[in-house]
Structure formats: structure tokens, C-alpha cells
Design an enzyme around this catalytic site. Structure first.
Site, PDB file in Angstrom:
ATOM      1  N   ASP A  67       0.816  -1.219   0.000  1.00 17.50           N
ATOM      2  CA  ASP A  67       0.000   0.000   0.000  1.00 17.50           C
ATOM      3  C   ASP A  67       0.847   1.266   0.000  1.00 17.50           C
ATOM      4  O   ASP A  67       2.062   1.213   0.187  1.00 17.50           O
ATOM      5  CB  ASP A  67      -0.959  -0.006   1.212  1.00 17.50           C
ATOM      6  CG  ASP A  67      -0.274  -0.423   2.509  1.00 17.50           C
ATOM      7  OD1 ASP A  67       0.971  -0.463   2.545  1.00 17.50           O
ATOM      8  OD2 ASP A  67      -0.981  -0.714   3.482  1.00 17.50           O
ATOM      9  N   ASN A 136      -7.623  -3.129  14.525  1.00 20.70           N
ATOM     10  CA  ASN A 136      -9.009  -3.351  14.083  1.00 20.70           C
ATOM     11  C   ASN A 136      -9.093  -4.465  13.033  1.00 20.70           C
ATOM     12  O   ASN A 136     -10.122  -4.650  12.404  1.00 20.70           O
ATOM     13  CB  ASN A 136      -9.618  -2.055  13.529  1.00 20.70           C
ATOM     14  CG  ASN A 136      -8.901  -1.547  12.280  1.00 20.70           C
ATOM     15  OD1 ASN A 136      -7.936  -2.160  11.827  1.00 20.70           O
ATOM     16  ND2 ASN A 136      -9.367  -0.453  11.733  1.00 20.70           N
ATOM     17  N   HIS A 138      -7.268  -4.634  10.218  1.00 21.59           N
ATOM     18  CA  HIS A 138      -6.929  -4.289   8.831  1.00 21.59           C
ATOM     19  C   HIS A 138      -5.615  -4.923   8.414  1.00 21.59           C
ATOM     20  O   HIS A 138      -4.692  -5.055   9.209  1.00 21.59           O
ATOM     21  CB  HIS A 138      -6.964  -2.769   8.582  1.00 21.59           C
ATOM     22  CG  HIS A 138      -5.798  -1.981   9.083  1.00 21.59           C
ATOM     23  ND1 HIS A 138      -5.872  -1.120  10.157  1.00 21.59           N
ATOM     24  CD2 HIS A 138      -4.526  -1.877   8.635  1.00 21.59           C
ATOM     25  CE1 HIS A 138      -4.707  -0.532  10.343  1.00 21.59           C
ATOM     26  NE2 HIS A 138      -3.873  -0.978   9.429  1.00 21.59           N
ATOM     27  N   GLU A 143      -9.704  -2.018   5.352  1.00 20.70           N
ATOM     28  CA  GLU A 143     -10.294  -1.667   6.638  1.00 20.70           C
ATOM     29  C   GLU A 143     -11.587  -2.446   6.888  1.00 20.70           C
ATOM     30  O   GLU A 143     -12.245  -2.875   5.932  1.00 20.70           O
ATOM     31  CB  GLU A 143     -10.621  -0.164   6.636  1.00 20.70           C
ATOM     32  CG  GLU A 143      -9.404   0.755   6.538  1.00 20.70           C
ATOM     33  CD  GLU A 143      -8.723   0.975   7.882  1.00 20.70           C
ATOM     34  OE1 GLU A 143      -8.838   0.119   8.773  1.00 20.70           O
ATOM     35  OE2 GLU A 143      -8.064   2.022   8.020  1.00 20.70           O
TER      36      GLU A 143
HETATM   37  C1  GLP Z   1      -0.435   0.259   8.605  1.00 27.33           C
HETATM   38  C2  GLP Z   1      -0.113  -0.557   7.354  1.00 27.33           C
HETATM   39  C3  GLP Z   1      -0.374  -2.030   7.555  1.00 27.33           C
HETATM   40  C4  GLP Z   1       0.218  -2.467   8.890  1.00 27.33           C
HETATM   41  C5  GLP Z   1      -0.457  -1.754  10.012  1.00 27.33           C
HETATM   42  C6  GLP Z   1       0.019  -2.176  11.386  1.00 27.33           C
HETATM   43  O1  GLP Z   1      -1.721   0.749   8.630  1.00 27.33           O
HETATM   44  N1  GLP Z   1      -0.831  -0.108   6.208  1.00 27.33           N
HETATM   45  O2  GLP Z   1       0.193  -2.758   6.478  1.00 27.33           O
HETATM   46  O3  GLP Z   1       0.081  -3.860   9.034  1.00 27.33           O
HETATM   47  O4  GLP Z   1      -0.194  -0.375   9.837  1.00 27.33           O
HETATM   48  O5  GLP Z   1       1.114  -1.423  11.764  1.00 27.33           O
HETATM   49  P1  GLP Z   1       2.125  -1.767  12.911  1.00 27.33           P
HETATM   50  O6  GLP Z   1       2.952  -2.892  12.396  1.00 27.33           O
HETATM   51  O7  GLP Z   1       2.938  -0.520  13.090  1.00 27.33           O
HETATM   52  O8  GLP Z   1       1.336  -2.129  14.108  1.00 27.33           O
END
Ligand code: GLP
Length: 246
Positions: A67, A136, A138, A143
Site C-alpha cells: 500500500d 481493528n 486491517h 479496513e
Molecule cells: C499500517 C499498514 C499495515 C500495517 C499496520 C500495522 O496501517 N498499512 O500494512 O500492518 O499499519 O502497523 P504496525 O505494524 O505498526 O502495528
């Protein structure tokens, strides 16, 4: 689904990197699906170390990222392109032209998302996809919603994701409200998936992913339909989800 509980974040990172190394060593032209966020940082550090010690060669590897935020250029320190360059690509012998991330500045977003899916398909699909998870549920920027979208698409970020990701920005107002994300269908086409999570705030969502129920309100629960998913969590999550309860 396979669940592996290791002691801590360092061990998650080492194991994830070993899995990636195995894929590359079997197929030097491997296509890696990569993620951003805090979770894969340790894995990338391990990969850099392995590359420096000549245990992995990235010269023929191709990467596709999940993304990118809309509106941030690659020079913006918060863009995912910047993140990947800084935390992996600049430190290994990968060819930059073999690293793909959606272009959040594309004039025609529809064209960009279509081309991204086409590119992944032309490459022959993703051999191993690394995933983090939002609290959540995602994955990438898919989402929780009434329905999920299969292909790469433009999406609004939920307030909870904007709040969570604001820790990387100077202020919450700077967090983009939209992003391009690979869709669930594209992610599910990956040959192998590694989902990484650590810390107590991810325990509840991981428990749901292992529950046997699938809901668009927790997009990661879809992964239960994939035939080769390994979830690697730390002891904190392992203890909190009390595997025997599931
Ligand atoms: C972002 C990314 C996701 C990631 C998520 C969790 O929103 N788009 O790909 O998995 O954050 O992040 P973290 O690993 O910092 O908890």
C-alpha cells in the site's frame, strides 16, 4: 493456519527473515510481498544483516508492497516508498527498478490500481507475502467494512487507523485520509503468507483471526481461507489468546 508462538519480537523478526531467506534461496527470482508499519522493521534489519553476510542475494528479487498513502511523494519521510528505501532497499543489493509500490501521486488512480494488479499477475504472483495487522483487523489498508474489495483500490482510512498511524507523523492532521491498497483477493493469491504480530494490543484481533469465523468487520479473518498462512506471535499474545480456548 499454522500458529507459531515465539518468545519476543526479536524472535518473530528472525523467524520471518529465515522464511524469506528460504524462499529466495530456493528461487533467486522470487517475488516478495512486503509490508510497512512498525512490525516488519525487525525482519528488514535481519534481512539486511543476512545480505551483508552473503546469506541472501537480492540481485534477482522483485518486491511488491501492499500500500501507499495518497498525496505523499517518495521524498516525504512518511511515504511508504521512503520507508522501504530507508529500511530495506537502500541497504541490500536489490535493483530499485525491481521494487514496486503503488504511486500515491498518480493522476489517474483507477489506472494506477489496475496496472498494479496487472503487474503482480505478470510477475507470476507473490511467492511470500509479509503482513502486519492493525488492531481493528486491517491488513494492508483493507479496513473493516460491510464488504471487502478484491483488487488493488483506493480506500478511505478509518479514524482508528488514522489515530494509530499518527504516531509516525508530527500531528494527526498530517496523516493522509486515503490510500491505495492491494485488495484482499490479490493478497489471498500469494503462494505463502506470513502474518506477524506482537504486543498485547494485537491479542484480541489475532484471537479473532484464529476463531474459525470470517467477517468483513475483521478483514484478517479472511486469511483462514488461505492454504498456506503462518502466524508468528510473541509470548505476550500467546498467553493472552489462551490457545486452548479456541
Ligand atoms: C499500517 C499498514 C499495515 C500495517 C499496520 C500495522 O496501517 N498499512 O500494512 O500492518 O499499519 O502497523 P504496525 O505494524 O505498526 O502495528
Amino acid at each position: 493456519m499454522k500458529l507459531i508462538i515465539v518468545e519476543n519480537y526479536e524472535e518473530i523478526s528472525k523467524l520471518a527473515a529465515i522464511n524469506i531467506k528460504d524462499v529466495i534461496n530456493k528461487n533467486p527470482n522470487a517475488i516478495l510481498g512486503l509490508a510497512t508499519g512498525g512490525t516488519p522493521l525487525g525482519t528488514y534489519k535481519e534481512l539486511i544483516k543476512m545480505n551483508k553476510e552473503n546469506e541472501i542475494d537480492f540481485s534477482k528479487v522483485t518486491t511488491v508492497n501492499l500500500d501507499e498513502y495518497i498525496g505523499l511523494s517518495e521524498r516525504n519521510t512518511q511515504s511508504y516508498r521512503y520507508f522501504m528505501n530507508e529500511n530495506l532497499f537502500n541497504h541490500v543489493n536489490i535493483k530499485k527498478e525491481n521494487t514496486f509500490i503503488p504511486n500515491g501521486l498518480a493522476k489517474d488512480i483507477q489506472e494506477e490500481t489496475n496496472n498494479y494488479d496487472k503487474k503482480i499477475d505478470e510477475l507470476g504472483g507473490i511467492d511470500i507475502q509479509i503482513l502486519g495487522i492493525g488492531t481493528n483487523g486491517h491488513i494492508a489498508f483493507n479496513e473493516p467494512s460491510d464488504f471487502l474489495i478484491s483488487g488493488t483500490h483506493l480506500t478511505d482510512l478509518t479514524q482508528s487507523t488514522i489515530n494509530a498511524n499518527s504516531r509516525f507523523f508530527n500531528s494527526i492532521d498530517e496523516v493522509p485520509k486515503t490510500a491505495i491498497t492491494m485488495g484482499l483477493g490479490q493478497i489471498m493469491k500469494s503462494k505463502k503468507i506470513l502474518l506477524l504480530a506482537h504486543g498485547e494490543n494485537k491479542a484480541e484481533v489475532i484471537k479473532e483471526v484464529l476463531s474459525g469465523n470470517i467477517t468483513s468487520k475483521n478483514p484478517a479473518t479472511m486469511l483462514q481461507m488461505h492454504k498456506d498462512v503462518t502466524i508468528i506471535v510473541d509470548r505476550t499474545i500467546g498467553d493472552l489468546i489462551k490457545i486452548t480456548d479456541i
